[in-house]
Design a protein around this motif. Sequence first.
Motif, mmCIF file in Angstrom:
data_model
loop_
_atom_site.group_PDB
_atom_site.id
_atom_site.type_symbol
_atom_site.label_atom_id
_atom_site.label_comp_id
_atom_site.label_asym_id
_atom_site.label_seq_id
_atom_site.Cartn_x
_atom_site.Cartn_y
_atom_site.Cartn_z
ATOM 1 N N LEU A 148 44.954 32.936 46.711
ATOM 2 C CA LEU A 148 46.071 32.214 47.651
ATOM 3 C C LEU A 148 47.644 33.055 47.052
ATOM 4 O O LEU A 148 47.947 33.429 48.165
ATOM 5 C CB LEU A 148 46.535 30.670 46.727
ATOM 6 N N ALA A 149 46.917 33.032 45.932
ATOM 7 C CA ALA A 149 48.196 34.402 44.882
ATOM 8 C C ALA A 149 48.861 35.742 46.108
ATOM 9 O O ALA A 149 49.894 36.376 45.850
ATOM 10 C CB ALA A 149 48.304 34.278 43.707
ATOM 11 N N GLU A 150 46.828 36.033 45.717
ATOM 12 C CA GLU A 150 47.229 37.632 46.339
ATOM 13 C C GLU A 150 47.384 37.403 48.220
ATOM 14 O O GLU A 150 47.975 38.296 48.313
ATOM 15 C CB GLU A 150 45.646 38.215 46.080
ATOM 16 N N ASP B 149 43.351 30.212 43.182
ATOM 17 C CA ASP B 149 44.660 30.274 42.814
ATOM 18 C C ASP B 149 45.375 31.785 43.298
ATOM 19 O O ASP B 149 45.784 32.461 43.652
ATOM 20 C CB ASP B 149 44.808 30.174 40.823
ATOM 21 N N ALA B 150 43.668 32.472 42.376
ATOM 22 C CA ALA B 150 43.983 34.153 42.614
ATOM 23 C C ALA B 150 44.555 34.297 44.554
ATOM 24 O O ALA B 150 45.017 35.201 44.643
ATOM 25 C CB ALA B 150 42.992 34.827 41.904
ATOM 26 N N ILE C 185 38.440 27.044 39.937
ATOM 27 C CA ILE C 185 39.776 26.648 39.925
ATOM 28 C C ILE C 185 40.472 28.214 40.197
ATOM 29 O O ILE C 185 42.187 28.037 41.238
ATOM 30 C CB ILE C 185 40.277 25.619 39.080
ATOM 31 N N LEU C 186 40.197 29.292 39.180
ATOM 32 C CA LEU C 186 41.539 29.837 39.279
ATOM 33 C C LEU C 186 41.174 31.215 40.438
ATOM 34 O O LEU C 186 42.306 31.624 40.783
ATOM 35 C CB LEU C 186 40.755 30.690 37.465
#
Lengths: 323, 323
Positions: free
Chosen positions: A116-118, A113-114, A109-110
């Motif tokens: 997508l964020a980057e 998220d990471a 999951i993380l």
Amino acid sequence: MPHILLKAKLSLELPRINEHLRRAAEALPSAVQPLVRHIFEAGGKRLRPLLTILTARLLNYDNEDIFDLGISLEMLHAATLLHDDVIDNAPVRRGKPAAHTLFSPTAVILAGDALLAEGNVLVTRFHNAALSHCFSKAISETCAGEIAEIESQRDPLVSLDRYLSIITGKTACLISSACKMGAIVAKAPENIVEAAAQFGENIGIAFQLVDDAIDFAREEETGKPSGGDLKEGKLTLPLRYYRESLTEKDREDFDEAFRGGNIPDDQCRVIAETIRRKGFDNKTRTYANSFLEKALKALDVLPHGKEKELLHEMTEFVRDRKK
Amino acid sequence: MPHILLKAKLSLELPRINEHLRRAAEALPSAVQPLVRHIFEAGGKRLRPLLTILTARLLNYDNEDIFDLGISLEMLHAATLLHDDVIDNAPVRRGKPAAHTLFSPTAVILAGDALLAEGNVLVTRFHNAALSHCFSKAISETCAGEIAEIESQRDPLVSLDRYLSIITGKTACLISSACKMGAIVAKAPENIVEAAAQFGENIGIAFQLVDDAIDFAREEETGKPSGGDLKEGKLTLPLRYYRESLTEKDREDFDEAFRGGNIPDDQCRVIAETIRRKGFDNKTRTYANSFLEKALKALDVLPHGKEKELLHEMTEFVRDRKK
């Protein structure tokens, strides 16, 4: 020999795309790097980066940073694969063990998220508001498409329109954005940006339709178990054709089993064989071709150039893909 | 009577912030709306939207769309809470059952993704590249902070610097971005944008430190079980002070139990009582005050105005918060 230009181009661009992905992975928190490397190294066609790069070059933008823009969507794509894998609990991804079977769901999951964020950060570094807006819409629509797909799971009555809107959201929107962002960064006029987006959306829909046809191909041909979508309760187009071909009584039985999500493996095999024998997979490919024609019409609007030939070949690649 | 201005202001702004959050929830895929309403209606201080709104107004930006900018960060915040809840498997959030105990983990993951995506869309609608970049960095740093926190879980030797960098990432970065985005949208000069960011970062760090102190307060005072961070294996500052106060032998025993993640409930209670009795919670608050002082120094750089008084009061709110 088909796709020879595309293959030659890919053999030149893929190593650079992969090198940029490797570097992007190194910018992520170290804890999620092994997981992100796992998903990147598991392969993938890099269709999205390639579309961004080709569209931008066709429109005379060839800065080195085009690779960053291209991989931003591949990172978003990988993020959705990671979250999907946790959600679907699928054991295999791209022929290799799915990430969450090797790493904890938390890490997956993380890592999603990471990524997508980057990816988002890579885009905002261009300081181009239209690019950022396009990328944010791509995230949002992809996410909405996935939610819609899950909502429609095990529903044998889902309409064709709904199915098309689901695949547009979950797949075509991102591929459309890949082309659109290539045009935006090249500062193309509005009608060209729109044509690039239309080209991408239509090959995206065709890509997913062909994917849904391939899902019922023989395991020997694809290396993947046949009928995965049926098991996951997705009424894809080949399955819709199959269902429509049933007698009323058989259809009621199918609907009940489909709703219950408990179709035994041997029955899945029989359904997959029937789909191939009756040509519902090829009928799906024919339907996909109608979207490829729309893609080619949109492509006509773009200026001439060698990348245009490659984009043209890409529609053939999508059409002829066997796995 | 402390915080009277702030309370009056909140009573005016909160209904509008909540109305905008309600509307934003309605723009999400219908499947995730109940879940998103659940997290919004469970409460929350709306600290982030308020900071964006106050900072922007202080710098003479008072368009109605400031609410959209304000809630974008609240949506990101809610997204992280949702993903956190799945990851931590925590039963309670904001005194109510955590989302994943009422909805499936799948729905919670997707609702988090949808919230983050839609928050991002709200920001990119401003067509302001600096705003989009700030928001994307906020997502990325918040995510990195959470990953770092999980990496350091059950590690009794985590350094104070590392702890500060974790809370800066997971909490202060978003609060800093709330203030910074208010200044950016107001087209404030670079030094003012930087001062707003500094103000936010320092109250953010202080906010988390106070949160970590409150975690060891009596359940009767907070409505939450005492020592949750200890059970989750987070070596927060009060717990670090406690650990440092132990004899070498006791510390070895504590470290072993902390590493194993198997500290029994009654021992947790004893540790929480010791932390309160020896004042390690208040010592943490004193340390938090040093960051509030830095926040006030940054605030000095901002122009005068009634919102400045409110921002000043907000530092007192952070300082005095009991639950």
